[in-house]
Write a protein that holds these residues in place. Structure first.
Motif, PDB file in Angstrom:
ATOM      1  N   LYS A 185       0.824  -1.211   0.000  1.00 40.30           N
ATOM      2  CA  LYS A 185       0.000   0.000   0.000  1.00 40.30           C
ATOM      3  C   LYS A 185       0.856   1.257   0.000  1.00 40.30           C
ATOM      4  O   LYS A 185       0.606   2.197  -0.756  1.00 40.30           O
ATOM      5  CB  LYS A 185      -0.919  -0.008   1.222  1.00 40.30           C
ATOM      6  CG  LYS A 185      -2.000  -1.074   1.194  1.00 40.30           C
ATOM      7  CD  LYS A 185      -2.783  -1.081   2.498  1.00 40.30           C
ATOM      8  CE  LYS A 185      -3.842  -2.172   2.531  1.00 40.30           C
ATOM      9  NZ  LYS A 185      -4.576  -2.221   3.824  1.00 40.30           N
ATOM     10  N   ASN A 221       3.868   1.759  -1.017  1.00 42.68           N
ATOM     11  CA  ASN A 221       4.598   1.978  -2.272  1.00 42.68           C
ATOM     12  C   ASN A 221       3.694   1.937  -3.506  1.00 42.68           C
ATOM     13  O   ASN A 221       4.182   1.946  -4.633  1.00 42.68           O
ATOM     14  CB  ASN A 221       5.707   0.937  -2.410  1.00 42.68           C
ATOM     15  CG  ASN A 221       6.762   1.067  -1.319  1.00 42.68           C
ATOM     16  OD1 ASN A 221       7.502   2.038  -1.280  1.00 42.68           O
ATOM     17  ND2 ASN A 221       6.821   0.090  -0.422  1.00 42.68           N
ATOM     18  N   GLU A 222       2.384   1.857  -3.255  1.00 43.05           N
ATOM     19  CA  GLU A 222       1.385   1.875  -4.330  1.00 43.05           C
ATOM     20  C   GLU A 222       1.693   0.825  -5.393  1.00 43.05           C
ATOM     21  O   GLU A 222       1.628   1.089  -6.593  1.00 43.05           O
ATOM     22  CB  GLU A 222       1.297   3.273  -4.947  1.00 43.05           C
ATOM     23  CG  GLU A 222       0.876   4.349  -3.949  1.00 43.05           C
ATOM     24  CD  GLU A 222       0.776   5.732  -4.574  1.00 43.05           C
ATOM     25  OE1 GLU A 222       1.358   5.931  -5.659  1.00 43.05           O
ATOM     26  OE2 GLU A 222       0.128   6.608  -3.977  1.00 43.05           O
ATOM     27  N   TYR A 266      -6.405  -3.992  -3.556  1.00 37.24           N
ATOM     28  CA  TYR A 266      -5.852  -4.730  -2.436  1.00 37.24           C
ATOM     29  C   TYR A 266      -6.739  -5.901  -2.023  1.00 37.24           C
ATOM     30  O   TYR A 266      -6.242  -6.977  -1.658  1.00 37.24           O
ATOM     31  CB  TYR A 266      -5.620  -3.803  -1.240  1.00 37.24           C
ATOM     32  CG  TYR A 266      -5.235  -4.569  -0.002  1.00 37.24           C
ATOM     33  CD1 TYR A 266      -3.962  -5.118   0.120  1.00 37.24           C
ATOM     34  CD2 TYR A 266      -6.157  -4.799   1.016  1.00 37.24           C
ATOM     35  CE1 TYR A 266      -3.614  -5.865   1.226  1.00 37.24           C
ATOM     36  CE2 TYR A 266      -5.813  -5.544   2.129  1.00 37.24           C
ATOM     37  CZ  TYR A 266      -4.535  -6.072   2.233  1.00 37.24           C
ATOM     38  OH  TYR A 266      -4.190  -6.821   3.328  1.00 37.24           O
ATOM     39  N   THR A 313      -3.050  -2.478  -7.033  1.00 34.85           N
ATOM     40  CA  THR A 313      -4.174  -1.614  -7.430  1.00 34.85           C
ATOM     41  C   THR A 313      -5.431  -1.964  -6.631  1.00 34.85           C
ATOM     42  O   THR A 313      -6.052  -1.100  -6.015  1.00 34.85           O
ATOM     43  CB  THR A 313      -4.464  -1.766  -8.944  1.00 34.85           C
ATOM     44  OG1 THR A 313      -3.279  -1.426  -9.672  1.00 34.85           O
ATOM     45  CG2 THR A 313      -5.597  -0.840  -9.377  1.00 34.85           C
TER      46      THR A 313
END
Length: 344
Positions: free
Chosen positions: A60, A62-63, A68, A66
């Motif tokens: 989350k 570090n994105e 989760y 898409t």
């Protein structure tokens, strides 16, 4: 009867639609891109002792992921949430949940490219390894400074650094300390094959002594064509019982590698690395010499030079001499060149 057939048809249609919808959704959460979506490859670092929450927080933060919820669902379904393995994992662009979870659960890490060079001290080596692996600087230094531990590899705490042959190695990011040393000993033995050992023996040195000498040559010049000549100078001095009088060893003894000129105050330091004060090789290397420099020493040039100094053209090359008188002439030219440029 008609009502029953009608109900069956309706059920069949509903079932078919439900099956299609379920299949579509299952395909979406299993196989469609969900990690690094429309991005490039990245790396996920999972430390020792991490759990699924640690992984989730990293994804989350570090994105990387898409959707989760779908990733968590697949992780639960495949049993990954209870089987988190530490390591460094490459998350490919547009990776699916299925591929990502399978990779993480099986612990299929991306090997780290371990590189170390331009090393002078054990502290430098420990810091380089700390920056590239999960091992801490403190843990590495503790192993390097443990007499009992390093003795199993055939070294002492002064010479153990020679076991680390500068190169690029592929190792796992979370490699253990003992495993790392075992790997480096294997690489060391591979480098010091029978041919190189025979060359060292023919010169009257052990592999460790050759590395120590190469470390001095490495510090003296970056000119590959001069290394075997400079090595020959030092070997001639050793055979004649002369002190090496190598300026780089004095800098190492002083602990100041920025020194441009060596003065009497520097030469007075009482250290086994002060080769103006003590004859023979110093007790350990003053850096980690490159394999090219080690090979240059193994292929030492046969000549009668016992003196050399930097050339007065200040190109990094050297002038060599067989007699002290000629050496004094060369040295005076070099001093004048330095004085002209006001180099202290």
């Amino acid at each position: 009867m008609k009502d029953r057939k009608y109900k069956i048809k309706v059920f069949a249609v509903v079932f078919a639609i439900s099956f299609v919808c379920f299949s579509f959704y299952a395909y979406q959460i299993f196989f469609t891109p969900n990690l690094q979506f429309k991005k490039g490859d990245t790396y996920l670092f999972i430390p020792e002792g991490a759990n699924f929450q640690t992984v989730s927080d990293s994804l989350k933060k570090n994105e990387i992921v898409t959707d989760y919820l779908s990733f968590a669902f697949i992780s639960r379904l495949l049993g990954y949430q209870e089987a988190v393995k530490p390591g460094m994992y490459r998350i490919s662009a547009n990776m699916s949940n299925l591929n990502a979870v399978r990779m993480l659960k099986r612990g299929r890490q991306e090997p780290a490219k371990l590189v170390f060079n331009t090393i002078r001290l054990k502290q430098d080596l420990a810091e380089k390894l700390d920056n590239q692996l999960s091992l801490s600087k403190e843990e590495i230094l503790k192993l390097l400074s443990d007499p009992k531990f390093v003795s199993q590899y055939g070294f002492d705490t002064t010479t153990i650094i020679t076991m680390f042959i500068p190169n690029t190695y592929e190792v796992y990011w979370n490699i253990k300390g003992k495993e790392l040393f075992d790997r480096m000993k294997k690489e060391y033995d591979s480098f010091w094959n029978n041919e190189r050992k025979a060359q060292a023996k023919s010169l009257g040195f052990t592999p460790v002594e050759i590395t120590i000498l190469a470390s001095i040559v490495e510090a003296e010049t970056n000119k590959q064509d001069e290394r075997s000549i400079i090595s020959g100078v030092y070997i001639n001095r050793l055979r004649q019982g002369m002190p090496l009088q190598a300026d780089p060893t004095v800098k190492f003894a002083v602990g100041d590698f920025t020194i441009k000129r060596i003065y009497d105050g520097h030469l007075a330091i009482d250290s086994p690395y002060n080769t103006y004060k003590y004859t023979g090789l110093p007790p350990g290397p003053i850096n980690l010499p490159s394999t090219k420099c080690i090979d240059a020493v193994l292929n030492t040039a046969n000549h009668k030079y016992v003196y050399f100094c930097a050339s007065d053209d200040l190109t990094g090359h050297h002038n060599f001499a067989e007699t002290y008188e000629q050496h004094q002439v060369n040295a005076e030219k070099y001093r004048r060149a330095l004085n002209k440029l006001n180099i202290k």
